[in-house]
Structure formats: structure tokens, C-alpha cells
Design a protein around this motif. Structure first.
Motif, PDB file in Angstrom:
ATOM      1  N   VAL A  73       0.844  -1.190   0.000  1.00 58.78           N
ATOM      2  CA  VAL A  73       0.000   0.000   0.000  1.00 58.78           C
ATOM      3  C   VAL A  73       0.883   1.245   0.000  1.00 58.78           C
ATOM      4  N   ALA A  74       0.257   2.390  -0.157  1.00 60.40           N
ATOM      5  CA  ALA A  74       0.966   3.665  -0.118  1.00 60.40           C
ATOM      6  C   ALA A  74       0.141   4.672   0.664  1.00 60.40           C
ATOM      7  N   SER A  75       0.837   5.663   1.221  1.00 61.86           N
ATOM      8  CA  SER A  75       0.154   6.756   1.901  1.00 61.86           C
ATOM      9  C   SER A  75      -0.273   7.803   0.872  1.00 61.86           C
ATOM     10  N   ARG A  91       0.370   9.744   7.221  1.00 59.62           N
ATOM     11  CA  ARG A  91      -0.429   9.039   8.233  1.00 59.62           C
ATOM     12  C   ARG A  91      -1.767   8.566   7.673  1.00 59.62           C
ATOM     13  N   GLN A  92      -2.000   8.800   6.368  1.00 59.47           N
ATOM     14  CA  GLN A  92      -3.287   8.454   5.759  1.00 59.47           C
ATOM     15  C   GLN A  92      -3.060   7.592   4.520  1.00 59.47           C
ATOM     16  N   LEU A  93      -3.856   6.552   4.372  1.00 57.72           N
ATOM     17  CA  LEU A  93      -3.780   5.700   3.191  1.00 57.72           C
ATOM     18  C   LEU A  93      -4.347   6.427   1.974  1.00 57.72           C
ATOM     19  N   ASP A  94      -3.746   6.155   0.815  1.00 63.91           N
ATOM     20  CA  ASP A  94      -4.332   6.716  -0.399  1.00 63.91           C
ATOM     21  C   ASP A  94      -5.572   5.902  -0.777  1.00 63.91           C
ATOM     22  N   PRO A  95      -6.430   6.427  -1.655  1.00 65.19           N
ATOM     23  CA  PRO A  95      -7.698   5.746  -1.967  1.00 65.19           C
ATOM     24  C   PRO A  95      -7.515   4.329  -2.490  1.00 65.19           C
ATOM     25  N   ALA A  96      -6.495   4.099  -3.325  1.00 63.87           N
ATOM     26  CA  ALA A  96      -6.280   2.751  -3.860  1.00 63.87           C
ATOM     27  C   ALA A  96      -5.942   1.767  -2.755  1.00 63.87           C
ATOM     28  N   ALA A  97      -5.169   2.212  -1.775  1.00 65.31           N
ATOM     29  CA  ALA A  97      -4.807   1.337  -0.658  1.00 65.31           C
ATOM     30  C   ALA A  97      -6.033   1.010   0.193  1.00 65.31           C
ATOM     31  N   ARG A  98      -6.879   1.983   0.412  1.00 66.33           N
ATOM     32  CA  ARG A  98      -8.099   1.727   1.191  1.00 66.33           C
ATOM     33  C   ARG A  98      -8.984   0.698   0.494  1.00 66.33           C
ATOM     34  N   GLU A  99      -9.072   0.821  -0.822  1.00 72.37           N
ATOM     35  CA  GLU A  99      -9.884  -0.129  -1.583  1.00 72.37           C
ATOM     36  C   GLU A  99      -9.279  -1.529  -1.512  1.00 72.37           C
ATOM     37  N   LEU A 100      -7.952  -1.617  -1.618  1.00 70.84           N
ATOM     38  CA  LEU A 100      -7.279  -2.913  -1.539  1.00 70.84           C
ATOM     39  C   LEU A 100      -7.520  -3.573  -0.186  1.00 70.84           C
ATOM     40  N   LEU A 101      -7.356  -2.815   0.897  1.00 72.36           N
ATOM     41  CA  LEU A 101      -7.520  -3.388   2.240  1.00 72.36           C
ATOM     42  C   LEU A 101      -8.979  -3.722   2.530  1.00 72.36           C
ATOM     43  N   ILE A 114       5.451  -3.054   7.517  1.00 68.09           N
ATOM     44  CA  ILE A 114       6.816  -2.566   7.323  1.00 68.09           C
ATOM     45  C   ILE A 114       6.737  -1.337   6.437  1.00 68.09           C
ATOM     46  N   GLY A 115       7.171  -0.185   6.981  1.00 68.15           N
ATOM     47  CA  GLY A 115       7.119   1.070   6.252  1.00 68.15           C
ATOM     48  C   GLY A 115       8.489   1.689   6.112  1.00 68.15           C
ATOM     49  N   ASP A 116       8.663   2.506   5.067  1.00 70.29           N
ATOM     50  CA  ASP A 116       9.967   3.121   4.826  1.00 70.29           C
ATOM     51  C   ASP A 116      10.351   4.120   5.897  1.00 70.29           C
ATOM     52  N   GLY A 117       9.421   4.965   6.333  1.00 70.06           N
ATOM     53  CA  GLY A 117       9.719   5.942   7.370  1.00 70.06           C
ATOM     54  C   GLY A 117      10.787   6.927   6.924  1.00 70.06           C
ATOM     55  N   LEU A 118      11.574   7.394   7.869  1.00 66.81           N
ATOM     56  CA  LEU A 118      12.595   8.398   7.592  1.00 66.81           C
ATOM     57  C   LEU A 118      13.951   7.796   7.260  1.00 66.81           C
ATOM     58  N   SER A 152       4.548   2.275   1.600  1.00 70.37           N
ATOM     59  CA  SER A 152       5.453   3.311   1.094  1.00 70.37           C
ATOM     60  C   SER A 152       4.966   4.690   1.527  1.00 70.37           C
ATOM     61  N   GLY A 153       5.918   5.575   1.804  1.00 62.93           N
ATOM     62  CA  GLY A 153       5.554   6.919   2.271  1.00 62.93           C
ATOM     63  C   GLY A 153       4.900   6.884   3.627  1.00 62.93           C
ATOM     64  N   ALA A 154       5.363   5.994   4.500  1.00 62.27           N
ATOM     65  CA  ALA A 154       4.650   5.717   5.749  1.00 62.27           C
ATOM     66  C   ALA A 154       5.206   6.488   6.938  1.00 62.27           C
TER      67      ALA A 154
END
Length: 255
Positions: A73-75, A91-101, A114-118, A152-154
Motif C-alpha cells: 500500500v501507499a500513503s 499518516r493516511q492511506l491513499d484511496p487505492a490502498a483503502r480499496e485494496l484493504l 513494514i514502512g519506509d519511514g525516515l 510506502s511513504g509511511a
């Protein structure tokens, strides 16, 4: 009889005990050249760690090899510039990620994110090793991870929305920590019981400084597994759950 005073420790001894930059000396009104070059190199490594690419496919493939069904998924952060300038988007999922989940299986006890973070560098170096040791320790405690998600972008709080979307009792987020001048590749783990958007850091437990010169992957997995087990049993994390995992770390057969 008077007890002899303990002689003061030298600055040289202090420098051997810590990677902190102490007693660097001086050259006139400035730092010695070696100390200045070392600082400049450490600063460059920290900047590079923040801007490094994140190979989500490689992380997902590694998790699948460990037997975990994995989603990607991606933020809402469109790129790294967005991610750094707008922490709220991470801190927010993008629309495609919400649909996938929304179409994924629900009701897991534990979801691993597991997120990329800083520091994507930290994730590439540490995350799969921590996950491998963690799975072995959770299996020994008869706790299964129902799903894994690579984000990604988490930011840390993205795990709350992911956990809520998957109906998880607890979410464990492995994420790259803000790089320091002595540790550009440090991984952190954040655990939240009852994940949902709007929670704060007071609702999470953190296991940090997982890197080559810090906490080992197995030691981190031991602490995370203890917090998972106790968090599920007590139905709480954060300020309501003190880390009493203890020391030394029990030895398990190689996973």
C-alpha cells in the motif's frame, strides 16, 4: 581510616564509552580537520538515508518467503518531497490502498506493517531479519501473524489505519527511524492494541535503535514478542503496558 577518593575518569575514557562527539579538541578557534570531516560525512550519510529509495517489492518478496501473505500500500504522500513537507499525508492511506484493504481478509490478531519511514536504508538492512526472528518467537508463544503489509511513504500512525481496515487486534509497525549522526540506519518497532485513526504515541509501545551498533534483531524480536503477548493478554499498549521483557534474551533455535 579515610577512603581514598576515586580518581576522575579522563575524557579519553568517556570517548571510548560513547559514539557521541565529545572532547574533539580544537585547531585554533575551530574543530580539528579529522573531526570536521567525520561530522560532514555523518551528516551526508543521514541525509542520504532520508532520501534513499525504498524497494517495496524486495521487502514484500522477503516476507512472502517467510510464509506471510503480503499486501503493498501507499500513503497519500505523492513523493518524498510531499512526505517530508506534509507529515499528515504519511499518516493516511491513499484511496487505492483503502480499496485494496477493504477487500482483504479481516479479523487478524496481529498485523505486521513494514514502512519506509525516515530511513529506507534501515528498513532494507534490518526489517526482514527482525521479522524472521519475530515470527519464530511468536510461533513459540502460539501467536500467529495473519497478514503483512508493506507501506510506502509511511509514518508510524499509518499502521493505525491499516490495522483498523484489516480488523486487527494489534498492529506492529517496523519503520525507519529519523537518522542520527551516529546511526543513519536505525529501525524502530511500534505496537498498538486496538488500532484506529486518531490514536497518539501514548497508545503505543516502542522498541528502538535496532541497528548494527545498537540492539540486535533477535533482541528486538524478543522485546516485540513479549509486548505482543502481554498487550493481547492485557488488551492494552502504550502507557498502560510497561516493557518488562527482562534480560538476558532467551536463546531459540535458528529460525
Amino acid at each position: 581510616m579515610t577512603t581514598p577518593a576515586t580518581p576522575p575518569r579522563s575524557l579519553g575514557e568517556l570517548r571510548r564509552l560513547t559514539p557521541a562527539r565529545v572532547a574533539l579538541g580544537r585547531a585554533g578557534a575551530s574543530l580539528p580537520t579529522d573531526a570536521l570531516l567525520d561530522f560532514t560525512l555523518a551528516h551526508a550519510r543521514a541525509r542520504d538515508a532520508v532520501h534513499a529509495g525504498f524497494d517495496a517489492d524486495a521487502i514484500a518478496g522477503g516476507l512472502e518467503a517467510l510464509g506471510l501473505p503480503t499486501l503493498q500500500v501507499a500513503s497519500r504522500a505523492a513523493d518524498r518531497r510531499d512526505y517530508l513537507a506534509r507529515p499528515d499525508l504519511g499518516r493516511q492511506l491513499d484511496p487505492a490502498a483503502r480499496e485494496l484493504l477493504a477487500g482483504a481478509p479481516k479479523g487478524n490478531d496481529v498485523v505486521l506493517v513494514i514502512g519506509d519511514g525516515l530511513s529506507p536504508v534501515a528498513v532494507a538492512a534490518q526489517a526482514l531479519d527482525v521479522a524472521r526472528h519475530l515470527l519464530a518467537r511468536l510461533a513459540a508463544a502460539r501467536i500467529g501473524i495473519g497478514a503483512a503489509v508493506v507501506a510506502s511513504g509511511a509514518r508510524v500512525a499509518l499502521g493505525d489505519e491499516i490495522g483498523a481496515a484489516l480488523g486487527a487486534r494489534m498492529v506492529v509497525v517496523l519503520i525507519g527511524e529519523r537518522p542520527g549522526l551516529s546511526a543513519p540506519a536505525s529501525l524502530g518497532a511500534y505496537l498498538t492494541f486496538g488500532p484506529r485513526p486518531g490514536l497518539t504515541d501514548a497508545d503505543r509501545n516502542c522498541v528502538s535503535n535496532v541497528h548494527g551498533a545498537g540492539m540486535s534483531a533477535d533482541e528486538a524480536a524478543h522485546k516485540i514478542a513479549w509486548l505482543v503477548r502481554e498487550g493481547l493478554a492485557r488488551q492494552a499498549t502504550g502507557v498502560a503496558l510497561k516493557d518488562e521483557s527482562g534480560d538476558p534474551v532467551p536463546v531459540l533455535p535458528p529460525p
